[in-house]
Design an enzyme around this catalytic site. Structure first.
Site, PDB file in Angstrom:
ATOM      1  N   ILE A 197      13.989 -41.968  29.966  1.00 45.57           N
ATOM      2  CA  ILE A 197      14.859 -43.005  30.123  1.00 45.57           C
ATOM      3  C   ILE A 197      16.243 -42.317  30.106  1.00 45.57           C
ATOM      4  CG2 ILE A 197      14.800 -43.623  27.849  1.00 45.57           C
ATOM      5  CD1 ILE A 197      15.219 -46.590  28.973  1.00 45.57           C
ATOM      6  N   CYS A 198      17.313 -42.798  30.478  1.00 42.29           N
ATOM      7  CA  CYS A 198      18.666 -42.309  30.441  1.00 42.29           C
ATOM      8  C   CYS A 198      19.437 -43.749  30.225  1.00 42.29           C
ATOM      9  CB  CYS A 198      18.942 -41.270  31.347  1.00 42.29           C
ATOM     10  SG  CYS A 198      19.236 -42.041  33.139  1.00 42.29           S
ATOM     11  N   ALA A 199      20.763 -43.610  30.763  1.00 42.04           N
ATOM     12  CA  ALA A 199      21.701 -44.689  30.649  1.00 42.04           C
ATOM     13  C   ALA A 199      21.479 -45.612  31.841  1.00 42.04           C
ATOM     14  CB  ALA A 199      23.133 -44.189  30.976  1.00 42.04           C
ATOM     15  N   GLY A 244      19.435 -44.242  34.802  1.00 44.13           N
ATOM     16  CA  GLY A 244      18.072 -43.895  35.984  1.00 44.13           C
ATOM     17  C   GLY A 244      18.391 -42.717  36.623  1.00 44.13           C
ATOM     18  N   THR A 270      18.562 -47.430  30.121  1.00 38.40           N
ATOM     19  CA  THR A 270      18.614 -48.069  28.971  1.00 38.40           C
ATOM     20  C   THR A 270      19.671 -49.391  29.173  1.00 38.40           C
ATOM     21  OG1 THR A 270      18.729 -46.182  27.426  1.00 38.40           O
ATOM     22  CG2 THR A 270      19.433 -48.032  26.247  1.00 38.40           C
TER      23      THR A 270
END
Length: 101
Positions: free
Chosen positions: A60-62, A64, A88
């Site tokens: 996961i990141c901010a 995608g 996220t």
């Protein structure tokens, strides 16, 4: 590249899935999936040995984008890795818990 939505992550998360957050530490501190392990994308290739081999790994990141690259790095190293679509931000918008600090 394989991708799942945050609802799929939530189901896996309640079963103690491995979640790798590939954002930078200041982003991670603002809010993250509880229990996610921080390994910034720029360090992931050198730290791939730290990621558990058992089971699926949710990256996961901010939003995608970085998680797509992270899941590809892990998949190339032999992990069953998937990117979390929307990151996220989507997790938080869906009302799932965030850990801060």
């Amino acid at each position: 590249m394989r991708e799942v939505d945050v609802h799929t992550l939530n189901t896996a998360w309640t079963d103690n899935a491995t979640v790798i957050d590939v954002r930078e530490d200041f982003e991670y501190a603002r809010g993250r999936v509880p229990g996610a392990t921080l390994i910034p994308l720029g360090e992931l290739a050198d730290r791939v040995h730290e990621v558990p081999r058992a089971g699926r790994v949710f990256v996961i990141c901010a939003s995608g984008n970085r998680s797509q690259m992270g899941s590809m790095i892990l998949a190339q190293a032999g992990h069953d890795a998937v990117s979390v679509a929307g990151g996220t931000a989507a997790w938080a918008r869906s009302g799932y818990p965030l850990e801060r600090g």
